[in-house]
Enzyme design. Sequence first.
Site, PDB file in Angstrom:
ATOM      1  CG  HIS B  56      -1.784  -1.166   1.512  1.00  0.00           C
ATOM      2  ND1 HIS B  56      -2.665  -1.772   0.381  1.00  0.00           N
ATOM      3  CD2 HIS B  56      -1.618  -2.199   2.473  1.00  0.00           C
ATOM      4  CE1 HIS B  56      -3.143  -2.839   0.895  1.00  0.00           C
ATOM      5  NE2 HIS B  56      -2.502  -3.185   2.117  1.00  0.00           N
ATOM      6  CG  HIS B 217      -5.733  -6.056   1.154  1.00  0.00           C
ATOM      7  ND1 HIS B 217      -6.721  -5.240   2.072  1.00  0.00           N
ATOM      8  CD2 HIS B 217      -4.803  -5.968   1.855  1.00  0.00           C
ATOM      9  CE1 HIS B 217      -6.040  -4.775   2.796  1.00  0.00           C
ATOM     10  NE2 HIS B 217      -4.830  -5.098   2.782  1.00  0.00           N
TER      11      HIS B 217
END
Lengths: 355, 355
Positions: B56, B217
């Site tokens: 991320h 995700h």
Amino acid sequence: MERFINEPEAFAREYLEGLEQAHSEVVELRRDPLIVLRRDRSKKKVALVSGGGSGHEPLHAGFVGEGMLDVAVPGEVFTSPTPIQIQVALREADRGDGVLVIVKNYAGDIMNFEMSVEMAAADGIALRSVAVDDDFASGESDQGRRGVAGTMLVEKICGAAAERGDDLDAVAELAHRVAAGCRSVGVALSPCTPPALGGKSVFQLAPGEIELGIGIHGERGHHRSLWKPTDVLVAEMCELLFSEASYVRTTRDWDRVSSTWEDRERTTSPLDAGTNVLLMVNGMGGTPNSELYVVYRSFRKLCEARDLKIRRTLVGSYVTSLEMRGCSLTVLPVDDELCTLLDAPARTADYVHGR
Amino acid sequence: MERFINEPEAFAREYLEGLEQAHSEVVELRRDPLIVLRRDRSKKKVALVSGGGSGHEPLHAGFVGEGMLDVAVPGEVFTSPTPIQIQVALREADRGDGVLVIVKNYAGDIMNFEMSVEMAAADGIALRSVAVDDDFASGESDQGRRGVAGTMLVEKICGAAAERGDDLDAVAELAHRVAAGCRSVGVALSPCTPPALGGKSVFQLAPGEIELGIGIHGERGHHRSLWKPTDVLVAEMCELLFSEASYVRTTRDWDRVSSTWEDRERTTSPLDAGTNVLLMVNGMGGTPNSELYVVYRSFRKLCEARDLKIRRTLVGSYVTSLEMRGCSLTVLPVDDELCTLLDAPARTADYVHGR
């Protein structure tokens, strides 16, 4: 290709509208012709103007602001701005101390900027110009090498010099010095797709294939190969990057005293052991931040093995090629003076630096 | 999928090594267990710790530094850090004024952070915690909503509060307030491919297909549709974003006085006309800067049509999902106090702000 866009023809303008709305304290957008100005133009100083086709964001409009550009001139995607746009930009930029014009070395850009510089000079504006041609992977041709990520460094360093009050000739000499010193090599893991081409990408790569030495408009690179681990890939890129001991070429520079184009010789010196350098890893638009640091890790290791002294580092997506997955490596020899200018504050939409 | 990587298992570590080398004046990397610390920890203040799976970036390690995080705890890609990592992070972070722990609301993260908080508290560290759950597109489940881009805002705002000297309870209350106020919705134009999955992407999209309400995700979104112009797409995202007048849920917060987990009710209030807001357009990792501003232009227009007062704006790739092409929209109601904290300086590897 799916992307965030409305009409392809409106892409460049809508990007700029969003940029202005998000950063209205920093930039001002003018339409007809389209130019992007630094909001606060009250300071008397040498003005910096740059521009070129869109699709390389944040270059150039995202770098308008304190410590970098005064005016950016955006063309359509991968298309030079028009002479009219550039002339208005030069006129708006000048605060009486002259204008440095920074151009990436592409035939269309050079032609339109040269024409506009001549006309603006005829209007009495003091001008100097620099062509950036840092792409060490681009083959020799009549046009010379292409301008890529090093352009951002010229804008940062010369922007800082202008901001502290250097005069036009000093800023121009600095620009030539930085442009001469920069060497870059790029690689593409995927092509990019200009919005106006109806979904056609600028080139094709087979699955598992990558292209070394790629340009920022999808220009053919040095060679293709299969994907390889980053340590190996970066070593191969560094071979191109360090391949030439020294590189001499001729560029044209507007002489503000004689009001003519002067040829000047530019030499990129060899990177001897012990040279102080800035390293830059530049993402091509679709490359995640994490991968750029993996590249930097490999790049740094190889530069240290050559006993280069790493004084400054830039890792990020600064000079891009739409959504291309890929990156470029740049080395710039630096001294204390250049480090001071690199460290100076910049307050633009997409690059904020220093205290 | 081609990416800049050596061994998949080394990806997170090599990214962090590159980050430390590029920004050694800001961050320090510790191995065994792997944590990223702010280099200068001399100031006595409440410490901020956050972490979660890698993939991320720049969240979280790229936000370690003055005005944001003190320690980041990176797991493998899309995998929670271990309790051992987190315990060491909490211990290293504490300067005697306590630690605020910022966790994204995912089962694995919550479990490991809760366990570590209990153990660190037993060691005598004063702790408070906040779970960020801003993803308005994620369906209700036992786990509640997911934490996405709003996490960066909690880190920025609470980091500024800690830096100016607010005490632990004040910083924690602020964190809960910001987490409660944030609402986000994402969209994917392409999936992403975790390095360890051997080239298998987390989901498949047919050509021309996009997915609204996607997680970071690759969690399934709200619905799929065909590609549409950005003005239309953003209007559809805003329907989800503004769909609920008010949203109440329960989160757990470590009470440092009673040394127990306390349930607390959190309410996201309706966005009435006239509300002062921050707007954030967050790129998912593979989205070019130019497209994010095209999205911002659409987003802003729709917010103005609802008579929201846009006080601050963030456009960039802050909380990503590897190389996913996509973005998220976030709205956070703000007052003068939050604006002051948003404007305060931040000096991290990947977010520099203010004078």
